[in-house]
Design a protein around this motif. Structure first.
Motif, PDB file in Angstrom:
ATOM      1  N   UNK A 196      -9.065  -8.698   2.449  1.00 15.60           N
ATOM      2  CA  UNK A 196      -9.244  -7.254   2.241  1.00 15.60           C
ATOM      3  C   UNK A 196     -10.254  -6.705   3.231  1.00 15.60           C
ATOM      4  N   UNK A 197     -11.335  -7.458   3.460  1.00 15.38           N
ATOM      5  CA  UNK A 197     -12.350  -6.987   4.385  1.00 15.38           C
ATOM      6  C   UNK A 197     -11.810  -6.879   5.803  1.00 15.38           C
ATOM      7  N   UNK A 198     -10.829  -7.730   6.132  1.00 13.34           N
ATOM      8  CA  UNK A 198     -10.279  -7.702   7.483  1.00 13.34           C
ATOM      9  C   UNK A 198      -9.049  -6.801   7.596  1.00 13.34           C
ATOM     10  N   UNK A 199      -8.594  -6.240   6.467  1.00 13.78           N
ATOM     11  CA  UNK A 199      -7.421  -5.361   6.485  1.00 13.78           C
ATOM     12  C   UNK A 199      -7.812  -4.016   7.084  1.00 13.78           C
ATOM     13  N   UNK A 200      -7.201  -3.621   8.191  1.00 13.15           N
ATOM     14  CA  UNK A 200      -7.622  -2.390   8.861  1.00 13.15           C
ATOM     15  C   UNK A 200      -7.475  -1.150   7.984  1.00 13.15           C
ATOM     16  N   UNK A 201      -6.375  -1.039   7.234  1.00 12.81           N
ATOM     17  CA  UNK A 201      -6.178   0.136   6.394  1.00 12.81           C
ATOM     18  C   UNK A 201      -7.219   0.199   5.288  1.00 12.81           C
TER      19      UNK A 201
ATOM     20  N   UNK B  54       4.978 -13.806  -5.142  1.00 13.81           N
ATOM     21  CA  UNK B  54       3.704 -13.519  -4.494  1.00 13.81           C
ATOM     22  C   UNK B  54       3.697 -13.889  -3.013  1.00 13.81           C
ATOM     23  N   UNK B  55       4.756 -14.514  -2.556  1.00 16.70           N
ATOM     24  CA  UNK B  55       4.871 -14.813  -1.128  1.00 16.70           C
ATOM     25  C   UNK B  55       5.503 -13.651  -0.348  1.00 16.70           C
ATOM     26  N   UNK B  56       5.846 -12.562  -1.042  1.00 20.11           N
ATOM     27  CA  UNK B  56       6.455 -11.399  -0.392  1.00 20.11           C
ATOM     28  C   UNK B  56       5.349 -10.538   0.208  1.00 20.11           C
ATOM     29  N   UNK B  57       5.033 -10.799   1.472  1.00 22.79           N
ATOM     30  CA  UNK B  57       3.870 -10.178   2.101  1.00 22.79           C
ATOM     31  C   UNK B  57       3.908  -8.661   2.094  1.00 22.79           C
ATOM     32  N   UNK B  58       5.100  -8.063   2.273  1.00 24.87           N
ATOM     33  CA  UNK B  58       5.159  -6.608   2.375  1.00 24.87           C
ATOM     34  C   UNK B  58       4.874  -5.907   1.045  1.00 24.87           C
ATOM     35  N   UNK B  59       4.817  -6.671  -0.047  1.00 25.35           N
ATOM     36  CA  UNK B  59       4.506  -6.075  -1.344  1.00 25.35           C
ATOM     37  C   UNK B  59       3.052  -6.302  -1.762  1.00 25.35           C
ATOM     38  N   UNK B  60       2.331  -7.110  -1.000  1.00 30.93           N
ATOM     39  CA  UNK B  60       0.969  -7.469  -1.387  1.00 30.93           C
ATOM     40  C   UNK B  60       0.003  -6.309  -1.132  1.00 30.93           C
TER      41      UNK B  60
ATOM     42  N   UNK C 114       0.821  -1.210   0.000  1.00 32.81           N
ATOM     43  CA  UNK C 114       0.000   0.000   0.000  1.00 32.81           C
ATOM     44  C   UNK C 114       0.860   1.268   0.000  1.00 32.81           C
ATOM     45  N   UNK C 115       2.095   1.192   0.511  1.00 34.94           N
ATOM     46  CA  UNK C 115       2.996   2.353   0.445  1.00 34.94           C
ATOM     47  C   UNK C 115       3.310   2.709  -1.007  1.00 34.94           C
ATOM     48  N   UNK C 116       3.406   1.703  -1.865  1.00 36.14           N
ATOM     49  CA  UNK C 116       3.675   1.955  -3.284  1.00 36.14           C
ATOM     50  C   UNK C 116       2.516   2.701  -3.931  1.00 36.14           C
ATOM     51  N   UNK C 117       1.305   2.419  -3.489  1.00 34.93           N
ATOM     52  CA  UNK C 117       0.136   3.103  -4.055  1.00 34.93           C
ATOM     53  C   UNK C 117       0.163   4.587  -3.703  1.00 34.93           C
ATOM     54  N   UNK C 118       0.634   4.906  -2.520  1.00 36.60           N
ATOM     55  CA  UNK C 118       0.744   6.299  -2.101  1.00 36.60           C
ATOM     56  C   UNK C 118       1.863   7.001  -2.849  1.00 36.60           C
TER      57      UNK C 118
END
Length: 196
Positions: A144-149, A106-112, A78-82
């Motif tokens: 996505x529904x459970x993602x706080x951001x 796709x296993x790189x969680x920080x990029x998902x 999500x930082x990349x989207x910003x």
């Protein structure tokens, strides 16, 4: 193809299936969704077409975004989207890959990213974001529904309530500090309204 100066996102060479300057990143995401693209997209803002490092890279499964990476800032997820400058035309290059070629990256969680987040953040097209969510596998929709951001950004009423609460707190503190005479408007907002 290796993407990024630090190699945080490295995907194999894909087969180029689409390359053109489009009016907005929304067009590129719609194209990926309509093609049910499994692979990746390299999106370069028109203002930076001569600067290879000013690109956003997104991977897809069945047309649904999975990873996001901003090359210039080395930001992922999500930082990349910003970080990605989404306004205006961009060059869109779409590449196809076999699904298993993306398994490791796709296993790189920080990029998902959540399925609908790129469309929400970069295009403002809620219908496109909803299409991405609907096309996503159930486990990704649930995530996505459970993602706080993601939940917070989708909750406009909550954001408005927080803004109102912040304004009320600012007015309370101004009164405590004897600064209320310096405010542009009274509590009813009448003065501010008259000035418009």
């Amino acid at each position: 193809m290796s993407v990024g100066p630090t190699g945080r996102l490295a995907v194999p060479h894909g087969t180029l299936v689409h390359s053109r300057v489009v009016e907005s990143v929304a067009v590129a995401f719609r194209e990926a969704l309509d093609r049910s693209l499994t692979g990746y997209a390299v999106l370069t803002p028109q203002a930076a077409l001569l600067l290879e490092e000013a690109a956003g890279v997104f991977t897809f499964e069945g047309g649904v975004p999975v990873l996001a990476y901003d090359v210039a800032s080395d930001a992922g997820g999500t930082d990349a989207l910003t970080a990605f400058p989404a306004g205006g035309p961009c060059r869109a290059e779409l590449y196809e890959l076999p699904a298993d070629a993306l398994d490791a990256v796709h296993e790189t969680d920080e990029l998902r990213v959540p399925p609908g987040a790129p469309a929400d953040h970069l295009t403002g097209d809620t219908a496109l974001a909803d299409r991405c969510r609907e096309r996503a596998p159930a486990d990704r929709r649930d995530a996505e529904e459970s993602d706080p951001l993601a939940a917070f950004l989708a909750d406009e009423d909550r954001i408005a309530a927080i803004q109102e609460e912040a304004q009320a707190e600012a007015a309370r503190r101004a009164e405590e500090w004897g600064l209320d005479d310096h405010l542009d408007a009274d509590d009813s907002g009448t003065e501010a309204t008259d000035r418009r």
